[in-house]
Design an enzyme around this catalytic site. Structure first.
Site, PDB file in Angstrom:
ATOM      1  CD  GLU A   1      -3.082  -0.401   2.349  1.00 16.31           C
ATOM      2  OE1 GLU A   1      -4.151  -1.005   2.413  1.00 16.31           O
ATOM      3  OE2 GLU A   1      -2.674   0.380   3.251  1.00 16.31           O
TER       4      GLU A   1
ATOM      5  N   GLY B   1     -23.002  42.832  -6.267  1.00 16.14           N
ATOM      6  CA  GLY B   1     -22.639  43.085  -7.658  1.00 16.14           C
ATOM      7  C   GLY B   1     -23.861  43.015  -8.553  1.00 16.14           C
ATOM      8  CG  MET B   2     -23.245  43.550 -12.816  1.00 13.74           C
ATOM      9  SD  MET B   2     -22.753  44.527 -14.260  1.00 13.74           S
ATOM     10  CE  MET B   2     -24.243  44.442 -15.253  1.00 13.74           C
TER      11      MET B   2
ATOM     12  N   GLY C   1     -25.495  38.595 -13.032  1.00  9.32           N
ATOM     13  CA  GLY C   1     -24.619  37.885 -13.962  1.00  9.32           C
ATOM     14  C   GLY C   1     -23.148  38.055 -13.700  1.00  9.32           C
ATOM     15  CB  ILE C   2     -21.213  40.392 -11.573  1.00 10.97           C
ATOM     16  CG1 ILE C   2     -19.814  40.999 -11.730  1.00 10.97           C
ATOM     17  CG2 ILE C   2     -21.519  40.143 -10.108  1.00 10.97           C
ATOM     18  CD1 ILE C   2     -19.551  41.555 -13.098  1.00 10.97           C
TER      19      ILE C   2
END
Length: 1141
Positions: free
Chosen positions: A95, A228-229, A231-232
């Site tokens: 192992e 944030g806006m 889609g950011i």
């Protein structure tokens, strides 16, 4: 270190591992630890949600099954528990070999745990780890297996040299020891997971910032906002942080789409039940009361939780779901994502809100390409088109993904171009849907402001937009702040070259603007397209929907009658009248509140127009020659009037030259417009007087009369005036009412060429820092100055002297500028009383001869410029300028430099160009901070001494008498350790056009050059090593900046310095490098060039050096290391010259 990198575990024969399935693989000797330490460790790992593989079967036989091998390969980390009899199991040893093979081949993490065994026993294979008995048994059982035994020995030694845990060094109980191991595993897995962000471009640094805001090691409950806006990437960031940190908490809950889910029937109720149920691990929780029952709150406080509330848009959601911090256990963390910063601030401390910005240019291009091309590389047809799309999107990840996917089926360049035109005209629904959510959340006032900005005011100055919005009762300042908080607009700071100050400008993402304009088109509330406006005017129908219009009236469009009156709700009208038509009639609606008409073609406003609602009027470059309105119209409430060339809608451009309202000869009758606050008549060159009633306009705060070149006299100024611009006017004297005015804080009287003197009465002006009389070429005297003046600008005046009385009370002066004051002959003796003076500039004062003795120490004066004066000597008291950093004496009558000058430990720059000095004192070596010395055109200079070690720039071009130059090698060597490298650092030592330099001087110059190049190369190498140890995650990070750092030497000569080992004639050289050339000791290349004067340099005065590396197998590499040598003065070559860099 040697042991860990030895060849004990050869590369494994299997390919790259399959997708990882487990976090941790446990390797242990079952008989020793299965039911004790290993079981406790396994349970602790599972409790932290760490997916752990443990083989619970009893060992049988000697071979490891494929399932176990696959588990090792699919695990990120292996914990190897070395116990007393670990090495007696061939199973365990096999192992271990496989685990270390995965470490070497695939970078798996290995952590050894020495449980009741000494690590040295494992390393040196002593005690129970002595393999002697095992070897004897193996020889009998496995003939020819000695190679495997050697691998086991090497594996044990290698594993023992890996940093791990030893239970004998633990403090506390075994439970504490287990906890310590688990925390280390968590740390290493979290660090490893940073490489698992496949497809998440540019996210690592953002994750680290949010994790730092979470203060994970601090007690208490902490809440972090991600703002944030749309889609950011807020949700993506929250999700990444959630998964990286979830194992550190007892319970984790991610509530996605809070806004959308809370809008459903009983949505908020269901969200809270889900949150509480997950924390309490009770699926049957059903709280149907407004508040959480006390007994449940008590249970909540017992569990350390990580909660994410994604896309929150209402205060009630925060109150209902996460209430107060005391709802939760100490150490709990809450992450909230929202588009509204104001909403977040109701729950989150301001400094705990992270503003998510868009991707950098290169990151955006990478993300776009990954969705537009998949795993394929973009073809050569696409880079320009790709860049154009990416520049339009400006770093919004969602838009980059969606837009990229829309191009995926485009095979040819033509298909790309068609698709690009399509998406610009019709916004992709998925993008518009996400952005529209922010608009729908606005109140009615904010919606109107948003649509106005989207249609008319993007890229305009914030102050101007606020005033226009206020004129329509839209509460501009508050509304704009709300839009900023909701990430629908942003503010950028730009430098105004006209007013010499920074101004705030409104910015809006192109995609957000297109969304707003699409809404305005649906409503027909705003017209911003020329064709749409012409159609409405041509139809001549009543329309109560149109509120605002902006368009250009073009010559090609025939429009004899512009009837805006039928748009009876019209409040804002802006017209650019580029081609004045001969005949046009005009009707305006009485609802109009703001009129902005460039090149207004009529001589007055329409007679039927009632201006009772008009608040703002702007008519740059108007054709109006007299009153704008008749007496019946004169009672208007207008607050702002402008008849100048407006800079509001123009980009920031220095030295902009524009036309003006040259026809306006008379100010409109504003005697009854007592509310007027702002009048701008800039560049009204026909204007000859200002009406006397101006003094009664008590609300007037702004009056701009700049470049009213025929304006000679001013009336008394109104009592509340704050801004007065008289730049370039024809005034001969400044009214005493201005000089004694207590509220004027901005006064511009520059370039008033007829102004002869300032008032003699007491000056009560409280200007904001600067008083400039620059360009007042007739001004020869003044008495008193505003006491708050910090910068006094008198350049290009005819002032003969500064009076003691004129400056003695202006104790805060930091700069006096008397550039090109040809009549100046002396300075006042009390000038050294100005203890805060930092700059004194007398350059170009050609009649100034006697520089006064410096009577006391000047602790702040850093820059003294006496260039172009008749000063013949620097006073010995120059030593009192204890803070002096720059001294310019260009083209002075000075012939000697006092030794006292170089006792100034602060001196960094000395310019003696075009002086008659013959030598530099040897004491210059004492000026330890001197880094720049300019001696260009010193034709009497004969010798140069040894210079201080940190001198980086020496220019001695045209020193035609220079013969000797001492070596500075001792100083350079002694100052080696003090040398500090930074990006953009360059050293330049120029001795061009020095024909009398002797051989010894040239040898000293080139010997120093070798040391300087070695010094920079060594410091640069150390700088790069430090950068690698502390990597930056900034986008577009590279070492290209190092190209701007170099040492450049130029002097007369025709031979390459003898310390260059490879030489060639022509424009190229070929060097065969040894195999180990790019070793750790390699610092770089030094180059030299001998140039002969010819016509070539007249056509193309620069050299570019290209490096081409060709390997033994034919591969060619072109490193990006072109070096332009324009800065070395190639514009003129004096016979033979040597260049070294």
């Amino acid at each position: 270190m040697d042991s860990s990198s030895s060849s004990s575990s050869p590369p494994l024969p299997f390919p790259a591992p399959l997708q990882e399935k487990y976090d941790v693989f446990l390797s242990f000797r079952g008989e020793d630890t299965r039911d004790a330490f290993t079981s406790h460790l396994h349970k602790a790992l599972l409790r932290k949600n760490i997916d752990t593989y443990i083989d619970n079967r009893l060992e049988k036989g000697d071979d490891i099954g494929p399932t176990l091998l696959e588990a090792i390969e699919k695990s990120k980390l292996a914990l190897v528990i070395f116990s007393k009899d670990y090495a007696s199991s061939t199973w365990c040893l096999k192992e271990l070999v496989h685990i270390l093979g995965c470490k070497k081949s695939h970078g798996h993490i290995v952590i050894p745990i020495f449980y009741r065994i000494d690590p040295s026993d494992v390393r040196k294979q002593k005690g129970t780890y002595a393999l002697g008995g095992l070897l004897w048994r193996l020889k009998k059982r496995f003939k020819g297996s000695m190679d495997e035994v050697a691998n086991w020995r090497a594996a044990l030694e290698e594993a023992a040299n890996i940093s791990g845990f030893h239970d004998s060094s633990k403090t506390g109980t075994e439970a504490d020891f287990v906890e310590e191991v688990v925390q280390d595993v968590l740390t290493k897995l979290n660090r490893e997971s940073s490489s698992d962000l496949k497809g998440l471009v540019g996210i690592e640094k953002k994750i680290e910032k949010i994790e730092s805001l979470l203060c994970l090691d601090s007690p208490g409950v902490c809440c972090v906002g991600i703002w944030g806006m749309g889609g950011i990437g807020k949700t993506t960031l929250a999700d990444a942080v959630f998964h990286r940190q979830s194992s550190k908490f007892e319970v984790c809950c991610f509530l996605a789409n809070v806004r959308e889910n809370s809008e459903q029937t009983n949505g908020l109720h269901q969200l809270r039940n889900k949150l509480v149920g997950e924390i309490l691990k009770d699926e049957d929780v059903n709280i149907d009361t407004p508040s959480i029952p006390h007994h449940i709150l008590i249970r909540l406080k017992r569990t350390k939780v990580l909660i994410v509330l994604d896309d929150v848009n209402a205060r009630k959601q925060l109150e209902y779901l996460v209430g107060d911090h005391d709802w939760f256990c100490q150490g709990s963390r809450i992450i909230i994502t929202a588009r509204d910063k104001g909403l977040l601030e109701q729950k989150v401390d301001h400094e705990k809100i992270y503003n998510v910005e868009g991707l950098g240019s290169n990151e955006a291009l990478e993300l776009f390409h990954s969705h537009a091309f998949g795993n394929k590389s973009p073809t050569t047809d696409h880079p320009k088109l790709s860049r154009e799309v990416v520049d339009y999107i400006k770093g919004i990840p969602l838009a980059l993904k969606v837009m990229g996917s829309s191009f995926r089926r485009c095979k040819s360049k033509q298909e790309w171009e068609v698709q690009w035109k399509k998406v610009k005209r019709v916004q992709i629904g998925e993008i518009q849907k996400v952005l529209r959510v922010s608009y729908d959340g606005l109140d009615d006032n904010e919606k109107e402001i948003f649509l106005d900005i989207a249609c008319f005011h993007k890229g305009c100055k914030r102050n101007d937009v606020e005033r226009m919005l206020d004129s329509c009762d839209f509460f501009g300042e508050v509304g704009i702040n709300d839009l900023i908080d909701r990430s629908l607009i942003s503010i950028s700071e730009k430098w105004n070259w006209i007013d010499l100050q920074s101004e705030a400008w409104i910015e809006m993402h192109d995609l957000v603007q297109e969304m707003g304009r699409a809404i305005a088109r649906e409503q027909r509330s705003r017209l911003f397209n020329d064709e749409d406006v012409y159609q409405v005017l041509t139809n001549n129908e009543r329309d109560g929907r149109v509120q605002a219009i902006s368009f250009s009236m073009l010559e090609k469009k025939e429009l004899k009658h512009a009837n805006f009156e039928k748009m009876y709700q019209l409040r804002f009208l802006r017209v650019n009248f580029y081609f004045p038509l001969k005949k046009i009639s005009l009707d305006l609606p009485n609802s109009l509140r703001y009129l902005d008409w460039e090149r207004y073609p009529l001589k007055s406003l329409p007679s039927k127009f009632s201006a009772q609602n008009l608040v703002g009027l702007s008519m740059p470059d108007t054709l109006v020659v007299g009153p704008l309105w008749n007496e019946d119209q004169s009672h208007v409430i207008v607050k702002r009037i402008s008849c100048h060339i407006s800079f509001t809608h123009l980009s920031e451009v220095p030295n902009l030259c524009l036309g003006s309202s040259t026809h306006l000869s008379e100010v409109p009758n504003l005697s009854r417009s007592l509310n007027i606050e702002h009048i701008n008549l800039h560049s009204c060159r026909s204007l000859v007087e200002i009406p006397s009633y101006f003094q009664h306009l008590s609300k007037l705060t702004y009056l701009n009369l700049g470049l009213c070149t025929n304006l000679k006299n001013l009336p008394k100024m109104p009592c509340n005036l704050e801004f007065l611009n008289l730049h370039g006017t024809a005034i001969e004297e400044l009214p005493s009412s201005v000089w004694s005015h207590e509220k004027i804080s901005h006064l511009d009287i520059t370039c008033c060429k007829h102004l002869m003197s300032l008032p003699s009465n007491t000056c009560k002006l409280k200007l904001l820092g600067s008083l400039s009389l620059e360009g007042c070429t007739s001004l020869c005297e003044f008495w008193e100055l505003p006491r708050d003046t910090t910068v006094l600008e008198l350049s290009s005046t005819t002032v003969k002297e500064l009076r003691n009385t004129s400056i003695e009370f202006v104790v805060g002066l930091t700069a006096i500028k008397l550039i090109n004051c040809k009549s100046l002959v002396s300075l006042p003796t009390n000038i050294w009383k100005l203890k805060y003076l930092e700059t004194l500039d007398l350059s170009g004062c050609s009649n100034f001869q006697h520089f006064p003795e410096i009577s006391e120490a000047m602790e702040h004066l850093e820059f003294l410029n006496l260039s172009g004066t008749m000063v013949k000597e620097v006073p010995p008291s120059i030593g009192n300028l204890v803070a002096l950093r720059k001294l310019h004496l260009v083209e002075c009558s000075i012939q000697e430099i006092p030794d006292d000058l170089f006792c100034l430990t602060s001196l960094q720059e000395l310019n003696l160009s075009l002086t008659k000095i013959k030598s530099i004192p040897a004491s210059v070596k004492q000026a330890a901070q001197l880094s720049r010395l300019f001696l260009n055109g010193c034709k009497s200079l004969e010798s140069l001494p040894e210079f201080p070690p940190l001198l980086q720039r020496l220019e001695a071009d045209g020193c035609t008498s220079l013969k000797t130059v001492s070596s500075s090698s001792t100083a350079i060597t002694q100052g080696w350790e003090e040398y500090i490298f930074y990006l953009g650092l360059y050293e330049k030592h120029i001795f061009s056009n020095c024909p009398k330099l002797d051989e010894n001087a040239r040898s000293n110059i080139m010997g120093d050059a070798q040391l300087r190049i070695m010094r920079m190369a060594t410091a640069s190498s150390k700088f790069k090593e430090d950068r690698i140890e502390q990597p930056s995650y900034d986008s577009d990070n590279s070492y290209d900046d190092f190209e701007g750092s170099f040492v450049a030497i130029r002097c007369p000569g025709s031979e390459i310095p003898n310390w260059f080992s490879h030489k060639s004639e022509g424009c190229s050289i070929k060097i065969e490098l040894p195999p180990d050339w790019c070793s750790t000791d390699f610092l770089g290349f030094a180059l030299s060039l001998v140039v002969i004067d010819n016509d070539l340099w007249d056509r193309d005065p620069h050299v570019i050096c290209n490096y081409n590396f060709k390997t033994s197998n034919g591969e060619v590499h072109h490193p990006s290391c072109d070096l332009r040598l324009d800065t070395m003065g190639f514009e003129s070559i004096d016979s033979h010259e040597v260049f070294v860099w």
